[in-house]
Design a protein around this motif. Structure first.
Motif, PDB file in Angstrom:
ATOM      1  N   GLY A 170      47.524  45.701  32.510  1.00  0.00           N
ATOM      2  CA  GLY A 170      47.750  45.753  31.076  1.00  0.00           C
ATOM      3  C   GLY A 170      46.492  46.044  30.291  1.00  0.00           C
ATOM      4  N   PRO A 171      46.647  46.494  29.039  1.00  0.00           N
ATOM      5  CA  PRO A 171      45.489  46.796  28.199  1.00  0.00           C
ATOM      6  C   PRO A 171      44.731  45.535  27.821  1.00  0.00           C
ATOM      7  N   ILE A 172      43.458  45.702  27.474  1.00  0.00           N
ATOM      8  CA  ILE A 172      42.643  44.586  27.010  1.00  0.00           C
ATOM      9  C   ILE A 172      42.980  44.321  25.546  1.00  0.00           C
ATOM     10  N   GLU A 173      43.393  43.087  25.252  1.00  0.00           N
ATOM     11  CA  GLU A 173      43.816  42.713  23.914  1.00  0.00           C
ATOM     12  C   GLU A 173      42.821  41.725  23.300  1.00  0.00           C
ATOM     13  N   VAL A 174      42.947  41.520  21.998  1.00  0.00           N
ATOM     14  CA  VAL A 174      42.091  40.548  21.308  1.00  0.00           C
ATOM     15  C   VAL A 174      42.227  39.189  21.991  1.00  0.00           C
ATOM     16  N   GLY A 175      41.083  38.576  22.322  1.00  0.00           N
ATOM     17  CA  GLY A 175      41.065  37.297  23.014  1.00  0.00           C
ATOM     18  C   GLY A 175      40.845  37.415  24.507  1.00  0.00           C
ATOM     19  N   ASP A 176      41.045  38.612  25.072  1.00  0.00           N
ATOM     20  CA  ASP A 176      40.791  38.824  26.496  1.00  0.00           C
ATOM     21  C   ASP A 176      39.298  38.964  26.751  1.00  0.00           C
ATOM     22  N   ARG A 177      38.902  38.688  27.992  1.00  0.00           N
ATOM     23  CA  ARG A 177      37.507  38.892  28.414  1.00  0.00           C
ATOM     24  C   ARG A 177      37.443  40.064  29.381  1.00  0.00           C
ATOM     25  N   PHE A 178      36.352  40.826  29.247  1.00  0.00           N
ATOM     26  CA  PHE A 178      36.296  42.111  29.931  1.00  0.00           C
ATOM     27  C   PHE A 178      34.856  42.576  30.005  1.00  0.00           C
ATOM     28  N   ASN A 179      34.546  43.408  30.971  1.00  0.00           N
ATOM     29  CA  ASN A 179      33.365  44.271  30.884  1.00  0.00           C
ATOM     30  C   ASN A 179      33.334  45.264  32.025  1.00  0.00           C
ATOM     31  N   PHE A 180      32.789  46.431  31.692  1.00  0.00           N
ATOM     32  CA  PHE A 180      32.322  47.359  32.698  1.00  0.00           C
ATOM     33  C   PHE A 180      30.983  46.834  33.223  1.00  0.00           C
ATOM     34  N   TYR A 181      30.625  47.204  34.447  1.00  0.00           N
ATOM     35  CA  TYR A 181      29.294  46.867  34.951  1.00  0.00           C
ATOM     36  C   TYR A 181      28.285  47.851  34.379  1.00  0.00           C
ATOM     37  N   ALA A 182      27.194  47.332  33.840  1.00  0.00           N
ATOM     38  CA  ALA A 182      26.201  48.179  33.172  1.00  0.00           C
ATOM     39  C   ALA A 182      25.551  49.178  34.121  1.00  0.00           C
ATOM     40  N   GLY A 183      25.502  48.856  35.425  1.00  0.00           N
ATOM     41  CA  GLY A 183      24.854  49.726  36.397  1.00  0.00           C
ATOM     42  C   GLY A 183      25.772  50.746  37.030  1.00  0.00           C
ATOM     43  N   ASN A 184      27.002  50.897  36.512  1.00  0.00           N
ATOM     44  CA  ASN A 184      27.900  51.931  37.040  1.00  0.00           C
ATOM     45  C   ASN A 184      27.310  53.325  36.881  1.00  0.00           C
ATOM     46  N   PRO A 185      27.573  54.220  37.854  1.00  0.00           N
ATOM     47  CA  PRO A 185      28.236  53.983  39.133  1.00  0.00           C
ATOM     48  C   PRO A 185      27.282  53.334  40.133  1.00  0.00           C
ATOM     49  N   VAL A 186      27.838  52.429  40.966  1.00  0.00           N
ATOM     50  CA  VAL A 186      27.058  51.713  41.973  1.00  0.00           C
ATOM     51  C   VAL A 186      27.129  52.498  43.283  1.00  0.00           C
ATOM     52  N   ARG A 187      25.994  52.893  43.787  1.00  0.00           N
ATOM     53  CA  ARG A 187      25.934  53.636  45.044  1.00  0.00           C
ATOM     54  C   ARG A 187      25.480  52.691  46.153  1.00  0.00           C
ATOM     55  N   VAL A 188      26.324  52.556  47.168  1.00  0.00           N
ATOM     56  CA  VAL A 188      26.076  51.620  48.272  1.00  0.00           C
ATOM     57  C   VAL A 188      25.818  52.435  49.534  1.00  0.00           C
ATOM     58  N   GLY A 189      24.651  52.223  50.129  1.00  0.00           N
ATOM     59  CA  GLY A 189      24.310  52.935  51.351  1.00  0.00           C
ATOM     60  C   GLY A 189      24.789  52.198  52.592  1.00  0.00           C
ATOM     61  N   ALA A 190      24.688  52.833  53.737  1.00  0.00           N
ATOM     62  CA  ALA A 190      25.078  52.207  54.997  1.00  0.00           C
ATOM     63  C   ALA A 190      24.202  50.985  55.257  1.00  0.00           C
ATOM     64  N   GLY A 191      24.833  49.842  55.564  1.00  0.00           N
ATOM     65  CA  GLY A 191      24.092  48.625  55.836  1.00  0.00           C
ATOM     66  C   GLY A 191      23.373  48.057  54.631  1.00  0.00           C
ATOM     67  N   GLU A 192      23.838  48.365  53.431  1.00  0.00           N
ATOM     68  CA  GLU A 192      23.169  47.899  52.210  1.00  0.00           C
ATOM     69  C   GLU A 192      24.032  46.861  51.500  1.00  0.00           C
ATOM     70  N   VAL A 193      23.377  45.815  51.003  1.00  0.00           N
ATOM     71  CA  VAL A 193      24.030  44.794  50.187  1.00  0.00           C
ATOM     72  C   VAL A 193      23.526  44.932  48.757  1.00  0.00           C
ATOM     73  N   VAL A 194      24.456  45.056  47.816  1.00  0.00           N
ATOM     74  CA  VAL A 194      24.109  45.123  46.394  1.00  0.00           C
ATOM     75  C   VAL A 194      24.538  43.813  45.753  1.00  0.00           C
ATOM     76  N   ARG A 195      23.559  43.087  45.174  1.00  0.00           N
ATOM     77  CA  ARG A 195      23.839  41.809  44.512  1.00  0.00           C
ATOM     78  C   ARG A 195      23.688  42.004  43.006  1.00  0.00           C
ATOM     79  N   LEU A 196      24.712  41.594  42.255  1.00  0.00           N
ATOM     80  CA  LEU A 196      24.716  41.904  40.829  1.00  0.00           C
ATOM     81  C   LEU A 196      25.490  40.850  40.036  1.00  0.00           C
ATOM     82  N   GLU A 197      25.347  40.918  38.736  1.00  0.00           N
ATOM     83  CA  GLU A 197      26.081  40.053  37.811  1.00  0.00           C
ATOM     84  C   GLU A 197      26.803  40.926  36.804  1.00  0.00           C
TER      85      GLU A 197
END
Length: 343
Positions: free
Chosen positions: A205-232
């Motif tokens: 459903g669409p985001i409505e007034v009162g809902d919590r939401f966010n895109f990740y600021a670091g998008n797009p996230v590129r993950v390499g082979a054997g790589e762990v990306v830790r983020l908030e």
């Protein structure tokens, strides 16, 4: 003369040409935790299917700085736009968000600008956190979803691999996050992360007034082979006071009724580009109120195929009541939709 005219055109586009009044565009307020923010740059990017503003390398077509009261205005031609706000922290110079910057990519993007009207776009900022990377046997993305610095319980993390849907509809992975912390094993690749917590519950459903939401600021996230990306991913709450504008364009007006003509509350209206009403919709309304009315955020005069239903996500359930209506090109007035027999 050509350079002069180009400069005037650029000023008109951004709504700052002295003595020239733009007829339409976007306007609103910018806030960080309830405090209005001065001097932040708001940028508008033209939207077309397959693009999503800065994340797909688009160039802004208009921009403005917020005034002392946190307001801004950008004159734009009619169309659809991705809207981003960014204020660089001291010492940061990269064009994209860096740790410490203030940032927001508007949750309702792409927004609609119609001729002769302004569209209200309020931006609720976060301060961009750090991202860390390390090596492991398996590739994964892990971290925490927060609100006001605390982990958010019972929310959802969405991993998209294609911006072509505008981050609507099914994601590559939808991850229920019970405690705010998550760990997702992923193949090496590129991902766009979105966090959502709807006040009414559910994962669609669409985001409505009162809902919590966010895109990740670091998008797009590129993950390499054997790589762990830790983020908030810090969430923000959609606030009505950032978007209050009685003269703004809200979308195509519709009214949903039952077979007896009485208004129906709690129905979403989905707009599709094809008569089969299949695939991701191009827009989804907020639920109808007690009067059966709502708005579908599509440009006025757009041909569309509408469907009113209570549930979202996936095909109609057996026995689910719905109503359809076709919108001819050029139609701008209220569209009646009558909910009929169940499927």
């Amino acid at each position: 003369m050509g350079t002069f005219l180009a400069a005037i055109a650029a000023l008109v586009l951004t709504g700052w040409a002295p003595g020239v009044l733009a007829e339409q565009g976007i306007r609103g307020r910018v806030s960080l935790g309830g405090t209005l923010v001065e001097g932040l740059v708001v940028r508008a990017y033209a939207y077309r299917p397959g693009t999503f503003g800065p994340w797909t390398g688009e160039k802004p077509v208009g921009e403005a700085r917020t005034a002392t009261d946190g307001t801004y205005r950008i004159g734009l031609p009619p169309g659809r736009y991705v809207v981003e706000g960014l204020a660089k922290a001291n010492g940061n110079t990269a064009p994209r968000p860096e740790p410490g910057d203030l940032w927001c990519l508007y949750s309702g993007s792409p927004v609609v600008v119609t001729a002769g009207a302004w569209t209200a776009v309020g931006l609720n900022l976060i301060r961009v956190p750090e991202e860390r990377r390390s090596r492991s046997e398996r590739s994964r993305i892990e971290g925490v979803i927060t609100f006001d610095g605390e982990p958010v319980e019972k929310c959802y993390l969405y991993l998209y691999t294609d911006p072509g849907t505008g981050f609507r509809g099914p994601a590559r992975q939808t991850v229920p996050v019970r405690t705010g912390r998550f760990r997702v094993a992923v193949p090496p690749g590129t991902y766009y992360l979105v966090a959502r917590k709807r006040a009414r519950g559910g994962s669609y459903g669409p985001i409505e007034v009162g809902d919590r939401f966010n895109f990740y600021a670091g998008n797009p996230v590129r993950v390499g082979a054997g790589e762990v990306v830790r983020l908030e991913i810090p969430m923000v709450e959609r606030l009505s006071q950032l978007e209050e504008d009685p003269d703004a364009y809200h979308g195509l007006p519709v009214m949903v009724t039952g077979q007896d003509g009485q208004p129906l509350a709690g129905y979403h209206v989905l707009a599709y580009p094809v008569p089969t009403r299949s695939g991701p919709p191009m827009a989804v309304s907020s639920p109808t109120g007690p009067d059966g009315r709502t708005f579908v955020p599509i440009p006025p005069g757009t041909a569309a195929y509408l469907r009113a239903r209570k549930s979202l996500g996936g095909p109609l359930a057996e026995g689910e009541a719905f109503g359809d209506a076709d919108v001819a090109e050029g139609k701008t007035g209220p569209v009646p939709i009558r909910v009929g027999a169940a499927r």
